[in-house]
Enzyme design. Structure first.
Site, short mmCIF file in Angstrom:
data_model
loop_
_atom_site.label_atom_id
_atom_site.label_comp_id
_atom_site.label_asym_id
_atom_site.label_seq_id
_atom_site.Cartn_x
_atom_site.Cartn_y
_atom_site.Cartn_z
N ASP A 15 0.82 -1.22 0.00
CA ASP A 15 0.00 0.00 0.00
C ASP A 15 0.85 1.27 0.00
O ASP A 15 0.67 2.15 -0.83
CB ASP A 15 -0.91 0.05 1.23
CG ASP A 15 -1.94 -1.06 1.24
OD1 ASP A 15 -1.77 -2.03 0.45
OD2 ASP A 15 -2.88 -0.98 2.04
N ARG A 96 -0.43 5.14 17.58
CA ARG A 96 -0.72 6.09 16.50
C ARG A 96 -0.35 7.54 16.83
O ARG A 96 0.21 8.24 15.99
CB ARG A 96 -2.19 6.00 16.07
CG ARG A 96 -2.61 4.66 15.44
CD ARG A 96 -1.60 4.08 14.55
NE ARG A 96 -2.09 3.00 13.71
CZ ARG A 96 -1.31 2.22 12.96
NH1 ARG A 96 0.00 2.41 12.98
NH2 ARG A 96 -1.82 1.27 12.21
N ASP A 125 -7.59 4.27 12.52
CA ASP A 125 -6.21 4.77 12.47
C ASP A 125 -6.09 6.12 11.77
O ASP A 125 -5.31 6.97 12.19
CB ASP A 125 -5.30 3.73 11.81
CG ASP A 125 -5.13 2.50 12.69
OD1 ASP A 125 -5.07 2.68 13.92
OD2 ASP A 125 -5.08 1.38 12.17
N SER A 177 -5.40 -8.26 7.75
CA SER A 177 -4.52 -7.12 7.97
C SER A 177 -3.86 -7.23 9.35
O SER A 177 -4.50 -7.59 10.34
CB SER A 177 -5.35 -5.84 7.84
OG SER A 177 -4.80 -4.81 8.61
N1 ARG Z 1 -9.20 -2.40 15.69
C1 ARG Z 1 -7.96 -2.04 16.30
C2 ARG Z 1 -7.91 -0.57 16.60
O1 ARG Z 1 -8.67 0.16 16.03
C3 ARG Z 1 -6.78 -2.49 15.48
C4 ARG Z 1 -6.55 -1.73 14.22
C5 ARG Z 1 -5.50 -2.37 13.40
N2 ARG Z 1 -5.04 -1.52 12.36
C6 ARG Z 1 -4.52 -1.94 11.22
N3 ARG Z 1 -4.13 -1.02 10.40
N4 ARG Z 1 -4.41 -3.20 10.91
O2 ARG Z 1 -7.11 -0.12 17.37
#
Ligand code: ARG
Length: 408
Positions: A15, A96, A125, A177
């Site tokens: 990506d 993040r 995110d 993912s």
């Molecule tokens: N659902 C979790 C959160 O919002 C994990 C997110 C995982 N992110 C990813 N880009 N795979 O914190």
């Protein structure tokens, strides 16, 4: 005229590789890549510099922020007791803000006018990155290609990569993912989207399954100073080493897996699977020590704060006055959370064996039935009468009404 610069949060995966090219095509930016080492592991960091330049970035910064992440983000979270919706230890969410902070720092350093990230338009995110950027430099433009371009899927990205001769990362394709850092691994999307379907056992990386864990228990002691973990089995460890050591200990004993359906900030539910071995131990041990050292009202009030704190981390509201104010409260509560907790791990179970603290408010003579100076059992009668006065009055009224009804 020199091109404007954009700093891209770059992972080296398909990506973000495609994004490098797309930003040149669509915006004519000079691309500066930034990869934060948050403990995702060598395999993800290997050969990044070369890859980024080959893909079209003019330069790349690889920033080791593990120490900062653990000390200034994860440990405050542990002190707060934050757990999202009773299960999620916030591994992705807590990383993040600090990645967003690094994006801003690099952008300021190289004189960029924009930052970009590869988070999709459906997830949490994007919100977390962008809240950090807005809080720390609101003048930076934010580019989120996933919300703009026409590419819909991994296949579209592959096609784009082929069309523009972008080197396709050799990492094996995963049917879900993944996001990994020193605190956790998360798995979601793809074949995991069916909440009825159990994940494949070979997916897990930090923990073994209970049936594969040793047939004998392992004991571990964790030492805290003012709510901050400082030692494992009596050895003082720096923050990063401490988390890594607990990851190994918990992981080999099958501790730390979570499978849950959570509420995303954008409104939909999603199914996530997490491995947070060391974090599970730390959260457990810290709570034990608080139960041993905090007075009742502070402990109860802090439980409410923990809910709010978890929600704020999940929502990306780290760089906010409220989060800082809550830290003020939390830090005062932690003054006496110093001591050691001994726990036993066995095939996915955690049991507390004992706790020690000079600051404990637990005094055996207060709960035994022997007469002592501090506690006169006769006082309990007055307490019950007064504290129960509202019930008494209500009970009297109810009885009075009942009698009146019977009379007519
Ligand atoms: N659902 C979790 C959160 O919002 C994990 C997110 C995982 N992110 C990813 N880009 N795979 O914190």
């Amino acid at each position: 005229m020199a091109k404007e610069k954009v700093v891209l949060a770059y992972s080296g995966g398909l990506d973000t590789s495609v994004i490098v090219r797309w930003l040149q095509e669509e915006y004519d930016y000079e691309i500066v890549a930034m990869t934060a080492d948050v403990g995702q592991g060598e395999s993800e960091l290997d050969g990044l510099e070369e890859k980024a330049i080959k893909t079209g970035a003019s330069q790349i910064f690889v920033e080791d922020i593990r120490e900062e992440l653990v000390r200034d983000y994860i440990f405050p979270m542990v002190r707060s007791g934050a757990v999202y919706e009773g299960k999620y230890l916030l591994g992705t969410a807590i990383a993040r803000p600090v990645i967003g902070k690094k994006l801003v720092e690099i952008a300021n350093r190289v004189g960029a006018t924009a930052v970009a990230h590869g988070a999709t338009g459906k997830g949490n995110d994007q919100v977390r990155f962008e809240f950090a950027v807005k809080a720390l430099n609101p003048y930076l433009k934010i580019v989120a290609p996933w919300r703009e371009w026409k590419l819909q899927s991994r296949t579209d990205c592959m096609d784009y990569a082929c069309r523009f001769d972008i080197p396709i990362p050799v990492t094996a394709e995963k049917p879900y993912s993944i996001d990994r850092n020193i605190w956790h691994i998360s798995f979601e999307g793809g074949i995991l989207e069916d909440p009825a379907r159990e994940p494949d056992q070979d997916m897990f990386r930090l923990t073994v399954a209970p049936e594969d864990a040793p047939d004998y228990p392992e004991e571990v002691s964790i030492g805290f100073v003012k709510g901050t973990p400082v030692s494992v089995n009596g050895n003082e460890l720096k923050p990063v080493e401490l988390v890594e050591e607990l990851n190994r200990i918990a992981g080999r004993n099958a501790v730390g897996r979570v499978d849950m359906v959570e509420n995303r900030l954008l409104g939909m539910k999603s199914r996530g699977i997490y491995e947070t071995p060391g974090g599970t131990l730390l959260t457990f041990a810290h709570r034990e020590l608080e139960q041993y050292t905090l007075d009742r009202e502070t402990y109860h009030y802090k439980e409410q704060i923990a809910l709010k704190y978890a929600e704020m981390i999940y929502y990306g509201l780290w760089f906010t006055p409220l989060r800082e104010a809550l830290d003020g409260f939390i830090n005062i509560t932690q003054e006496t959370v110093t001591g050691t907790v001994n726990i036993r791990l066995y095939k996915g179970n955690i049991t507390v064996l004992g706790r020690q603290s000079e600051h404990t408010l637990y005094h055996p003579d207060m709960v035994t039935f022997e007469a002592d100076e501090l506690f006169d059992q006769k006082d309990a009668q007055g307490f019950i009468n007064l504290y129960g006065l509202p019930l008494t009055i209500k009970g009297m009224m109810d009885l009075k009404k009942k009698r009146e009804c019977q009379e007519v």
